[in-house]
Design a protein around this motif. Structure first.
Motif, PDB file in Angstrom:
ATOM      1  N   ARG A   1      89.748  27.407  39.988  1.00  0.00           N
ATOM      2  CA  ARG A   1      90.190  26.681  38.797  1.00  0.00           C
ATOM      3  C   ARG A   1      89.415  27.078  37.548  1.00  0.00           C
ATOM      4  O   ARG A   1      89.883  26.846  36.427  1.00  0.00           O
ATOM      5  CB  ARG A   1      90.043  25.175  39.019  1.00  0.00           C
ATOM      6  N   TYR A   2      88.228  27.675  37.742  1.00  0.00           N
ATOM      7  CA  TYR A   2      87.366  27.930  36.599  1.00  0.00           C
ATOM      8  C   TYR A   2      86.867  29.369  36.605  1.00  0.00           C
ATOM      9  O   TYR A   2      87.022  30.093  37.589  1.00  0.00           O
ATOM     10  CB  TYR A   2      86.177  26.955  36.597  1.00  0.00           C
ATOM     11  N   VAL A   3      86.271  29.760  35.513  1.00  0.00           N
ATOM     12  CA  VAL A   3      85.793  31.128  35.336  1.00  0.00           C
ATOM     13  C   VAL A   3      84.673  31.430  36.322  1.00  0.00           C
ATOM     14  O   VAL A   3      83.769  30.603  36.542  1.00  0.00           O
ATOM     15  CB  VAL A   3      85.301  31.336  33.885  1.00  0.00           C
ATOM     16  N   GLY A  35      87.868  14.817  33.764  1.00  0.00           N
ATOM     17  CA  GLY A  35      86.808  14.269  34.597  1.00  0.00           C
ATOM     18  C   GLY A  35      86.470  15.138  35.792  1.00  0.00           C
ATOM     19  O   GLY A  35      85.378  15.022  36.356  1.00  0.00           O
ATOM     20  N   GLU A  36      87.402  16.008  36.187  1.00  0.00           N
ATOM     21  CA  GLU A  36      87.157  16.898  37.323  1.00  0.00           C
ATOM     22  C   GLU A  36      86.400  18.164  36.931  1.00  0.00           C
ATOM     23  O   GLU A  36      86.024  18.948  37.817  1.00  0.00           O
ATOM     24  CB  GLU A  36      88.489  17.287  37.962  1.00  0.00           C
ATOM     25  N   VAL A  37      86.185  18.388  35.641  1.00  0.00           N
ATOM     26  CA  VAL A  37      85.453  19.580  35.222  1.00  0.00           C
ATOM     27  C   VAL A  37      84.017  19.486  35.734  1.00  0.00           C
ATOM     28  O   VAL A  37      83.293  18.535  35.416  1.00  0.00           O
ATOM     29  CB  VAL A  37      85.450  19.726  33.688  1.00  0.00           C
ATOM     30  N   PRO A  38      83.557  20.454  36.527  1.00  0.00           N
ATOM     31  CA  PRO A  38      82.210  20.364  37.113  1.00  0.00           C
ATOM     32  C   PRO A  38      81.119  20.692  36.095  1.00  0.00           C
ATOM     33  O   PRO A  38      81.371  21.327  35.059  1.00  0.00           O
ATOM     34  CB  PRO A  38      82.249  21.413  38.228  1.00  0.00           C
ATOM     35  N   GLU A  39      79.914  20.281  36.403  1.00  0.00           N
ATOM     36  CA  GLU A  39      78.770  20.539  35.526  1.00  0.00           C
ATOM     37  C   GLU A  39      78.558  22.032  35.333  1.00  0.00           C
ATOM     38  O   GLU A  39      78.152  22.478  34.256  1.00  0.00           O
ATOM     39  CB  GLU A  39      77.520  19.892  36.119  1.00  0.00           C
ATOM     40  N   ARG A  40      78.841  22.820  36.366  1.00  0.00           N
ATOM     41  CA  ARG A  40      78.669  24.267  36.250  1.00  0.00           C
ATOM     42  C   ARG A  40      79.557  24.841  35.137  1.00  0.00           C
ATOM     43  O   ARG A  40      79.147  25.735  34.397  1.00  0.00           O
ATOM     44  CB  ARG A  40      78.992  24.938  37.585  1.00  0.00           C
ATOM     45  N   GLU A  41      80.763  24.322  34.999  1.00  0.00           N
ATOM     46  CA  GLU A  41      81.662  24.802  33.952  1.00  0.00           C
ATOM     47  C   GLU A  41      81.175  24.367  32.575  1.00  0.00           C
ATOM     48  O   GLU A  41      81.249  25.124  31.605  1.00  0.00           O
ATOM     49  CB  GLU A  41      83.085  24.296  34.192  1.00  0.00           C
TER      50      GLU A  41
END
Length: 435
Positions: A28-30, A359-365
């Motif tokens: 979902r993320y880079v 809200g689902e965006v993780p801290e790493r992103e």
């Protein structure tokens, strides 16, 4: 069990192409590396802004770094924007710009009244009057196509705004304009310069209750600490200079007359441009100081943690716009009677789904976005300090308990007051956002 765990770990990571560090995998993320910052900013460069915006952005970044260092050396609460030499010069230059507009007005009136018999002078006078009307300082009007709330419409929301205003040292607002955008701002409207808060649900809905308090503290902080660029005299002068630059812009040299006009307006055009850049430079430092102080107000009202969370949410503003457009496109693709029911269902749960998505965006992103923002110099606009410097400043504020608490009861009461307008704006997003 150990072998199974090793296989599962291998499936969830892969080595960094540059340094070989293990990279967590999430489609979902880079995909990026926290050790060597490989692929931390894979997107295309930001589009080149116009000449004025580019110059303003360079100044904003330069002053942002200087002010960040200054405010780290001093207690944030004790720093106030004062009438230094730059402020005095900016105010004087703004008055000079308004004097030019006044001269155009007086000259136009005199040419029309005293030169009526000549036939030519009234025409010139009318042109000068028209130009003076275009250059005049403008008052903001409340929008007709967006919900506007007054104190009687949302007493609990205005009570929260008043309480936050008292903490940061100012009064509340007279009206709240609610929109779909991922932003918020304060300004004044009308001849009496009443205060208005422009509140975008695209930002409000993805914030926690305390982050909403921090948002109100930041915006009201602009009233508390003053912002030279938004004062009546200075903002009017900036508007006039932008109009001058637009009016005097060169036209395509198709005919000989075009070349003559371009040559005749060359010096006035660059004089307007130079004056605009000078006024920008004189006011930008004080404006950015006010921005840092507004962040201090956000931390005092909602807590340092909430202020930092608010700044992080600004980094995902593009994701908010993308998600709203995706929701709109998906709803528009559903046809027939069943599609109409699906669209109505999409409208009812739009803001909840947006909040859940963010809200689902993780801290790493978020960490990647912070690093990419520092590389690009991300800012809310071309007059704000870079976001990573604002975050550094907020993080250096001594942590204290929030002076305004938005508990569950207050949150529910405010949500109930906004419910009807949330529904109207959700319908607008679903039906119009894809166009």
């Amino acid at each position: 069990m150990e072998i199974g765990n090793e296989v599962a770990t291998a499936e969830r990571t892969r080595p960094c192409p540059d340094c070989g560090s293990p990279l967590p995998l999430d489609e979902r993320y880079v995909d990026w590396c926290a050790e060597c910052e490989w692929n931390v900013d894979p997107g295309a460069p930001d589009p080149e802004p116009g000449r004025i915006a580019a110059a303003r952005r360079r100044l904003a970044h330069r002053f942002g770094e200087q002010l960040a260092q200054e405010m780290e050396r001093a207690a944030a609460e004790s720093v106030r924007p004062g009438w230094d030499a730059s402020t005095v010069l900016a105010f004087g230059l703004a008055l000079l710009v308004h004097a030019v507009t006044l001269i155009l007005l007086v000259s136009g009136v005199l040419l029309v009244v005293l030169g009526w018999e000549t036939g030519v002078q009234p025409v010139v006078g009318a042109l000068l009057l028209g130009l003076a009307a275009v250059l005049r300082p403008r008052t903001v009007r409340l929008p007709k196509d967006a919900p506007v709330l007054y104190r009687a419409d949302a007493p609990r929301l205005f009570e929260l705004i008043d309480e936050v205003g008292a903490v940061v040292g100012t009064a509340g607002v007279h009206a709240v304009v609610v929109g779909t955008h991922c932003n918020a701002a304060v300004t004044t409207y009308g001849l009496r310069r009443r205060r208005v808060l422009d509140l975008g649900l695209g930002l409000w809905e993805i914030l926690s209750p305390q982050e909403r308090v921090a948002l109100l503290g930041h915006e009201l902080g602009h009233f508390a600490h003053g912002d030279l660029r938004y004062g009546r005299v200075t903002s009017g002068a900036l508007h006039s200079l932008r109009v001058w630059y637009y009016v005097l812009a060169p036209t395509p040299a198709v005919r000989l007359l075009d070349r003559f006009v371009n040559a005749a307006t060359f010096l006035p055009r660059w004089a307007a441009y130079g004056t605009l850049l000078l006024l920008d430079r004189l006011t930008l430092r004080a404006s950015q100081r006010a921005e840092y102080l507004a962040d201090t107000g956000a931390a005092r009202a909602g807590s340092v943690e909430a202020a930092l969370g608010l700044l992080d949410r600004l980094l995902v503003s593009r994701s908010v716009a993308t998600e709203l457009r995706r929701e709109s496109v998906a709803a528009q693709m559903r046809g027939g009677r069943g599609g109409q029911e699906d669209r109505e269902r999409a409208e009812r749960g739009l803001w909840e789904r947006l909040a859940a998505h963010i809200g689902e965006v993780p801290e790493r992103e978020y960490e990647r976005l912070r690093r990419a923002g520092a590389l690009r110099g991300h800012s809310a606009d071309d007059t704000h300090p870079p976001t990573h410097l604002r975050r550094r400043h907020a993080a250096a504020i001594p942590p204290e308990p929030a002076l305004v608490v938005c508990d569950a009861a207050r949150e529910a009461a405010v949500a109930a007051e906004l419910a009807a307008h949330r529904a109207v704006l959700a319908r607008r997003v679903i039906r119009d956002h894809a166009r």
